[in-house]
Design a protein around this motif. Structure first.
Motif, mmCIF file in Angstrom:
data_model
loop_
_atom_site.group_PDB
_atom_site.id
_atom_site.type_symbol
_atom_site.label_atom_id
_atom_site.label_comp_id
_atom_site.label_asym_id
_atom_site.label_seq_id
_atom_site.Cartn_x
_atom_site.Cartn_y
_atom_site.Cartn_z
ATOM 1 N N ALA A 32 0.703 -1.200 0.086
ATOM 2 C CA ALA A 32 0.033 0.051 -0.150
ATOM 3 C C ALA A 32 0.879 0.747 -0.353
ATOM 4 O O ALA A 32 0.358 2.391 -0.443
ATOM 5 C CB ALA A 32 -0.734 0.408 1.322
ATOM 6 N N LEU A 33 1.930 0.930 0.763
ATOM 7 C CA LEU A 33 2.859 2.323 0.818
ATOM 8 C C LEU A 33 3.180 2.630 -0.584
ATOM 9 O O LEU A 33 3.527 3.531 -0.863
ATOM 10 C CB LEU A 33 3.979 1.755 1.828
ATOM 11 N N LEU A 34 4.077 1.167 -1.128
ATOM 12 C CA LEU A 34 4.641 1.362 -2.579
ATOM 13 C C LEU A 34 3.707 2.299 -2.964
ATOM 14 O O LEU A 34 4.311 3.479 -4.187
ATOM 15 C CB LEU A 34 5.551 1.157 -3.049
ATOM 16 N N LEU A 35 2.700 1.833 -3.762
ATOM 17 C CA LEU A 35 1.500 2.303 -4.450
ATOM 18 C C LEU A 35 0.788 3.517 -4.022
ATOM 19 O O LEU A 35 0.440 4.538 -5.044
ATOM 20 C CB LEU A 35 0.038 1.479 -4.036
ATOM 21 N N ALA A 36 1.343 4.311 -2.567
ATOM 22 C CA ALA A 36 0.558 5.464 -2.425
ATOM 23 C C ALA A 36 2.030 6.229 -2.967
ATOM 24 O O ALA A 36 2.159 7.944 -2.625
ATOM 25 C CB ALA A 36 0.565 5.629 -0.644
ATOM 26 N N GLY A 37 3.119 5.955 -3.758
ATOM 27 C CA GLY A 37 3.946 6.436 -4.248
ATOM 28 C C GLY A 37 5.259 6.665 -2.560
ATOM 29 O O GLY A 37 6.171 7.287 -2.952
ATOM 30 N N PHE A 38 4.852 5.926 -1.856
ATOM 31 C CA PHE A 38 6.105 6.594 -0.740
ATOM 32 C C PHE A 38 7.419 5.275 -1.105
ATOM 33 O O PHE A 38 7.476 3.729 -0.380
ATOM 34 C CB PHE A 38 5.140 6.175 0.757
ATOM 35 N N ALA A 39 7.624 5.369 -2.029
ATOM 36 C CA ALA A 39 9.123 4.585 -1.844
ATOM 37 C C ALA A 39 10.492 4.502 -1.101
ATOM 38 O O ALA A 39 10.287 3.617 -0.737
ATOM 39 C CB ALA A 39 9.853 4.764 -3.503
ATOM 40 N N GLY A 40 10.630 5.531 -0.617
ATOM 41 C CA GLY A 40 11.584 5.357 1.311
ATOM 42 C C GLY A 40 10.666 5.364 1.574
ATOM 43 O O GLY A 40 9.809 6.065 2.135
ATOM 44 N N LEU A 41 10.592 4.122 3.100
ATOM 45 C CA LEU A 41 9.890 4.460 4.356
ATOM 46 C C LEU A 41 10.707 5.457 5.752
ATOM 47 O O LEU A 41 9.961 4.994 6.123
ATOM 48 C CB LEU A 41 9.741 3.075 4.023
ATOM 49 N N ARG A 42 12.043 4.544 5.064
ATOM 50 C CA ARG A 42 12.891 5.033 6.182
ATOM 51 C C ARG A 42 14.145 5.693 6.541
ATOM 52 O O ARG A 42 14.339 5.161 4.977
ATOM 53 C CB ARG A 42 12.544 4.208 7.664
ATOM 54 N N ARG A 43 15.500 5.489 7.041
ATOM 55 C CA ARG A 43 16.455 6.336 6.838
ATOM 56 C C ARG A 43 17.663 5.264 8.043
ATOM 57 O O ARG A 43 17.179 4.822 9.029
ATOM 58 C CB ARG A 43 17.120 8.062 7.007
ATOM 59 N N SER A 44 18.595 4.886 6.892
ATOM 60 C CA SER A 44 18.985 4.280 7.584
ATOM 61 C C SER A 44 20.255 5.056 8.768
ATOM 62 O O SER A 44 19.982 5.702 8.685
ATOM 63 C CB SER A 44 20.366 4.064 6.186
ATOM 64 N N ALA A 45 20.754 3.518 9.706
ATOM 65 C CA ALA A 45 21.276 4.239 11.249
ATOM 66 C C ALA A 45 22.391 5.289 10.669
ATOM 67 O O ALA A 45 22.585 6.150 11.308
ATOM 68 C CB ALA A 45 21.316 2.917 11.582
ATOM 69 N N ARG A 46 23.593 4.694 10.167
ATOM 70 C CA ARG A 46 24.567 5.726 10.090
ATOM 71 C C ARG A 46 24.452 5.812 9.028
ATOM 72 O O ARG A 46 24.531 7.896 9.035
ATOM 73 C CB ARG A 46 25.977 4.146 10.027
ATOM 74 N N LEU A 47 23.720 6.103 7.671
ATOM 75 C CA LEU A 47 24.406 7.322 7.181
ATOM 76 C C LEU A 47 23.184 7.651 6.772
ATOM 77 O O LEU A 47 23.259 9.219 5.478
ATOM 78 C CB LEU A 47 24.801 6.475 5.049
#
Lengths: 101, 477
Positions: A32-47
């Motif tokens: 559902a998130l991908l279809l709603a246009g949310f490709a990135g869901l969070r940010r990685s821990a280090r970078l």
């Protein structure tokens, strides 16, 4: 990025980052998130880089989102429910944030 | 205190068949699975998915609905949407199985035996840019297809090696979904190494199915063979894929890149439970050591299906049955009045495993793809590169546990599921030792991250019956 091939039986409304979206009833949240246009869901821990769904089966922990206030849930293992509130964009604390050099 | 005869972990073909046979034999059984309904990954969505009740994904997939129905009819209690985080063997020989049933809830279920049927995961295919949104595994795309009827859009590239890559291309082709390019990264010597196993393959069900798949995939897709390097390009999401074949390097636009490198057993749970595991050099994976019923060296802990070694859905179902008979024999002294059924399953297992050696050799990944260049991120969670791991080995890290301590590779939430095999492969390359001698990072419980609330709520199943939790379901009769 993705499209629906099979029309769903019904729809429910979920809130993603404060905005309402009509999604297929019973759908996997990561889908559902991908279809709603949310490709990135969070940010990685280090970078601090964008991450999206990767393994689709609960193995990689890249699709972590906050669901109804509960942090770090795997969106690929959850089905949407009417009224569900989803928050994206979390960054997991990196070791450098918690331990002085 | 109630104690069940058997807890089964996993609702794929092995777990479902084990549940049916154990219930038929009169055992009290509970089945636990992270998914929301029976099927596991191979039969995902068999009950309520986008293609449930149709033959559009092929007859093999349709078999899942039959097995799911048999499971529902068995009366076995199922706990879906629940994660087994620990299996402990108690002093009296029984097991305490800790199950997270919600983000703030967990229960302990006691049982005399456990069948772990946790299935497979995709072998990591670490390439430059594989952490970009828009890059996923072929298996992830296939679960989106099965569960939700959703397919990739825009330029789509498939890359890697393994039957699933071609199966997905064929399924997309049959549904009219366009794949722009399939980059086949299998090594040039694979055919020669596969040839000695060709007789077994030709008598297998894969021979017919495999040729059909290739035909379908070939007809609909541009396939480029002998691809030596793949990388994903993009800023905050994927925009293009670069590949190299011989001296030529090309960049093609892509919105979705689906990677695949074959599948390997999921071993975190069984390893953490104390079962012995061994390196399988032909399959390039660690596998638990089992007897003919699937029992490990932890008495009462059985392993069935792909989590014991990759054999596919039909072999998994047969192993599920055999493990159930093994548990029956252990608890009742007999697996039933009639051992013909057990012999039939054993025959089906042997037939199902025909052709696997050929496929393992034919689709083996290249060494250069198992051990990526220095700049490639190996541990996705902690963003540790192949170069970081090589440096740690050169500084004296003796094995995967020390590499983990030096670099944090394997220390993130996935608990080395995405980097463990690559880390071992790089150490092997650097030291000249075999992965069997190097071993895997130690895998410990809880095998998935838990919340403090889950630990605080841990209570015996007696005090809080799992059926009271919202995710518990009773089988429909």
């Amino acid at each position: 990025m993705f499209r629906r091939l099979v029309e769903p039986a019904g729809h429910v409304t979920v809130t993603i980052d404060g905005r309402p979206f009509s999604v297929a009833a019973g759908e996997t949240l990561s889908t559902a998130l991908l279809l709603a246009g949310f490709a990135g869901l969070r940010r990685s821990a280090r970078l601090g880089r964008e991450r999206g769904p990767f393994c689709g089966m609960g193995v990689c922990f890249d699709c972590l989102v906050t669901i109804d206030g509960a942090a770090n849930r795997q969106a690929c293992l959850v089905r949407v429910r009417d009224g569900m509130a989803v928050q994206t964009g979390t960054r997991l604390p990196a070791l450098a944030d918690t331990v002085p050099e | 205190m109630t104690r069940l005869d058997l807890v089964i972990v996993g609702a794929g073909p092995a777990g479902l068949r084990a549940a049916v046979e154990a219930a038929t034999g009169g055992l009290s059984v509970m089945l636990v699975d992270e998914g929301r309904e029976p099927g596991g990954q191979i039969y995902r969505g068999s009950e309520s998915g986008a293609f449930a009740g149709t033959a559009k994904l092929g007859s093999d997939y349709a078999a899942g609905a039959v097995l799911a129905a048999a499971f529902r009819a068995s009366g076995v209690e199922a706990l879906f949407g629940a994660t087994v985080i620990q299996i402990e063997r108690e002093a009296d020989g029984s097991f305490s199985v800790s199950v997270a049933t919600g983000h703030d809830k967990a229960v302990v279920v006691r049982a005399r035996a456990v069948i772990a049927a946790t299935g497979a995961q995709e072998r990591p295919f670490p390439i430059d840019g594989w952490t970009l949104p828009g890059v996923m595994t072929a298996g992830a795309a296939q679960t989106m297809l099965k569960a939700d009827g959703v397919v990739p859009d825009g330029p789509v590239v498939l890359a890697g090696t393994g039957p699933l890559l071609y199966l997905l291309a064929a399924q997309y082709g049959a549904l009219g979904v366009a794949i722009d390019t399939l980059l086949d990264t299998a090594g040039p010597g694979n055919w020669r190494r596969a040839l000695p196993h060709v007789a077994g393959f030709l008598t297998s069900r894969y021979a017919f199915k495999g040729l059909g798949l290739l035909g379908k995939a070939l007809a609909a897709t541009r396939i480029i063979r002998g691809v030596e390097a793949v990388s994903a390009i993009g800023d905050t999401r994927l925009s293009a894929v670069t590949y190299r074949k011989g001296a030529t390097e090309r960049t093609i636009p892509a919105h979705v890149l689906l990677l695949h490198h074959g599948v390997v057993p999921q071993i975190n749970l069984t390893w953490s439970a104390g079962a012995q595991h061994r390196w399988n050099a032909a399959r390039l994976a660690f596998e638990p050591v089992r007897d003919a019923s699937g029992q490990t060296d932890v008495p009462g802990l059985f392993i069935a299906g792909d989590s014991g070694g990759i054999g596919g859905a039909q072999a998994a179902e047969a192993e599920g049955a055999l493990a159930a008979f093994g548990v029956l024999r252990m608890l009742r002294g007999t697996a039933g009045d009639d051992d013909r059924i057990e012999r039939q399953w054993r025959r089906r297992l042997a037939v199902s495993l025909r052709g696997r050696a050929f496929l393992d050799a034919l689709y083996a990944p290249r060494q250069s793809h198992l051990c990526p260049p220095d700049e490639v991120i190996v541990c996705r969670c902690e963003e540790v590169t192949a170069g970081d791991i090589r440096k740690a080995v050169r500084r004296g890290a003796m094995g995967p546990n020390q590499v983990k301590a030096f670099t944090r590779a394997g220390m993130g939430p996935c608990q080395s599921r995405m980097c463990g095999l690559t880390t071992v492969a790089i150490i092997a390359e650097e030291t000249g030792l075999s992965p069997g001698d190097i071993g895997h990072m130690r895998l410990r419980a809880p095998v998935k991250p838990v919340t403090v609330a889950q630990i605080a709520s841990l209570s015996e199943a007696d005090e809080r019956r799992p059926t009271e939790s919202p995710s518990a379901t009773r089988p429909c009769k």
